[in-house]
Design an enzyme around this catalytic site. Structure first.
Site, short mmCIF file in Angstrom:
data_model
loop_
_atom_site.label_atom_id
_atom_site.label_comp_id
_atom_site.label_asym_id
_atom_site.label_seq_id
_atom_site.Cartn_x
_atom_site.Cartn_y
_atom_site.Cartn_z
N TYR A 138 -33.87 -11.52 40.86
CA TYR A 138 -34.82 -11.29 42.52
C TYR A 138 -34.78 -10.34 42.88
O TYR A 138 -35.53 -9.43 43.55
CB TYR A 138 -35.21 -12.82 43.17
N LYS A 189 -25.44 -20.79 32.90
CA LYS A 189 -26.43 -20.35 31.45
C LYS A 189 -24.78 -19.39 30.89
O LYS A 189 -25.52 -17.75 30.77
CB LYS A 189 -27.47 -19.21 31.18
N ASP A 221 -30.10 -25.71 30.67
CA ASP A 221 -31.56 -25.91 29.67
C ASP A 221 -31.13 -27.33 30.11
O ASP A 221 -31.80 -28.43 30.06
CB ASP A 221 -31.88 -25.54 28.83
N ASP A 245 -34.54 -21.71 41.85
CA ASP A 245 -35.84 -21.61 42.31
C ASP A 245 -36.46 -22.93 41.05
O ASP A 245 -37.58 -23.95 41.47
CB ASP A 245 -36.17 -20.73 42.22
N ASP A 249 -37.67 -27.50 42.65
CA ASP A 249 -38.79 -27.74 41.98
C ASP A 249 -38.93 -29.03 41.39
O ASP A 249 -39.73 -30.01 41.98
CB ASP A 249 -40.03 -26.78 42.06
#
Ligand code: NAD
Length: 368
Positions: A138, A189, A221, A245, A249
């Site tokens: 970001y 990852k 994942d 992020d 959620d």
């Protein structure tokens, strides 16, 4: 400790209602000094910008910041030059150096039925997502060249080190209360990304400083799957900005109740943190006296635990919140619609209440 000074940013929409209730809660617990300031849409109306330097200075000098929510249709605009309420939030996070976002997910026993997961799967879930907030994709270089675009993910060892320590410390604090074995799950990852390989390496270097805390690593994942298949097995999850992020959620929705979710954003050791409910300003119900104050109460509990080291009072708030829900009290957002329990059942009848009655009930539990 001298009287803690809390900057209060009620914000817009239901913000003033839920923050007003939270101040009542804090006043019932002890001495606090409140410095009420404008931020968000209300600040745009008064000063033309969402966050003034004056307010940022006050936040930086406080012991903690309590935020309601900002935004609403009044300030929605497509004009790129017009001020927007969320600029206040971003300015605050940046100005206060808040690099760690903490979101606990602990469905209240009385509300496990609201989860999209089967009851036996969600039961016992009590986890904390620690998300890195100021680095990663970001904030890296991004750009577009015709039909090609890029966003760059960058992390330094220092950024990873400090967020990892927040996660390990949080795991320790949680274990003191729960008696569970503290565990940190680091999510990355590392089979594909170089930043993730650095992430895994640095987390591994920090871990020996916390020999009492178990560490495991999961690929993102796999973590996304495990969160819905065995959420109760997690304790603290630590991860980088983008993965955090998405996973925070996903984890938040395990409870099924937006009005119940608290959050904390923390900066450097000793710097004030920002504590706020996860939900927005709910303009559709603002001013009606029906906003659910419980996410803000649980954010106050986080302020006491992470901001002031007053974990016992934090637990008392969490127990009081569970207790009022067990008694059947529900703000409209939590009401199931099945008001009458089955005959002879020991499940209490649901009673629909507004913000004031819910607040009074929690205060009564706290004083009993
Ligand atoms: P929202 O979270 O405000 O509302 C979504 C739904 O949940 C609405 O039906 C609302 O009534 C309900 N809800 C939310 N909080 C509730 C509470 N405490 N009690 C009862 N019901 C509650 O999200 P939205 O509608 O997408 O956004 C509304 C405004 O809030 C927008 O301007 C948005 O930008 C802003 N927003 C602010 C923040 C923040 O300040 N951190 C976060 C998200 C959204």
């Amino acid at each position: 400790m001298s009287t803690p000074r809390i900057v209060v940013l009620a914000g817009d929409g239901v913000g003033p209602e839920i923050v007003g209730a939270a101040i009542e809660l804090l006043e019932s617990l002890g001495e606090f000094e409140f410095d009420r300031r404008l931020m968000g849409g209300c600040s745009i109306d008064e000063h033309g910008i969402a966050l003034t330097d004056d307010v940022l200075d006050a936040c930086e000098a406080a012991d903690a910041v309590l935020l309601g929510a900002v935004g609403g249709p009044k300030w929605d605009t497509t004009d790129p030059d017009a001020p927007r309420p969320e600029q206040g939030l971003l300015g605050l996070r940046k100005g206060m150096g808040l690099f760690a976002n903490l979101r606990p997910v602990r469905p209240s026993p009385a509300l496990v039925g609201a989860s999209p997961l089967r009851e036996e799967r969600i039961a016992g879930t009590d986890l904390l997502v620690v998300r890195e907030l100021t680095g990663g994709i970001y904030f890296g270089d991004s750009g577009r060249d015709g039909d090609s675009a890029h966003d760059t993910c960058e992390y330094t060892a220092e950024e990873i080190d400090r967020i990892t320590r927040i996660a390990f410390e949080a795991a320790r604090r949680r274990a003191e209360i729960s008696g569970r074995e503290p565990k940190v799950t680091s999510v990355d990852k590392a089979n594909v990304l170089e930043t993730s390989r650095l992430w895994r390496e640095v987390v591994g270097r920090v871990a020996p400083d916390y020999p009492d805390v178990k560490l495991d690593h999961l690929l993102v994942d796999n973590a996304a799957m495990q969160l819905v298949s065995r959420p109760a097995d997690f304790d603290v999850i630590v991860t980088e900005n983008l993965f955090g992020d998405i996973l925070s959620d996903e984890a938040a929705m395990l409870t099924g109740s937006l009005g119940m979710l608290p959050s904390a954003s923390l900066g450097a050791d000793g710097a004030p943190g920002l504590f706020e409910p996860v939900h927005g300003s709910a303009p559709d119900i603002a001013g009606k006296g029906v906003a659910n104050p419980l996410a803000t109460f649980l954010s106050v509990a986080m302020m006491l635990r992470h901001g002031f080291g007053r974990a016992e009072e934090a637990v008392r708030i969490e127990i009081a919140v569970d207790a009022v829900l067990e008694r059947g009290l529900r703000t409209p957002d939590l009401a199931s619609g099945t008001v009458a329990p089955p005959p002879l059942s020991d499940v209490p009848q649901e009673v629909e209440v507004g913000t004031a009655e819910m607040t009074a009930a929690v205060l009564e539990e706290l004083s009993s």
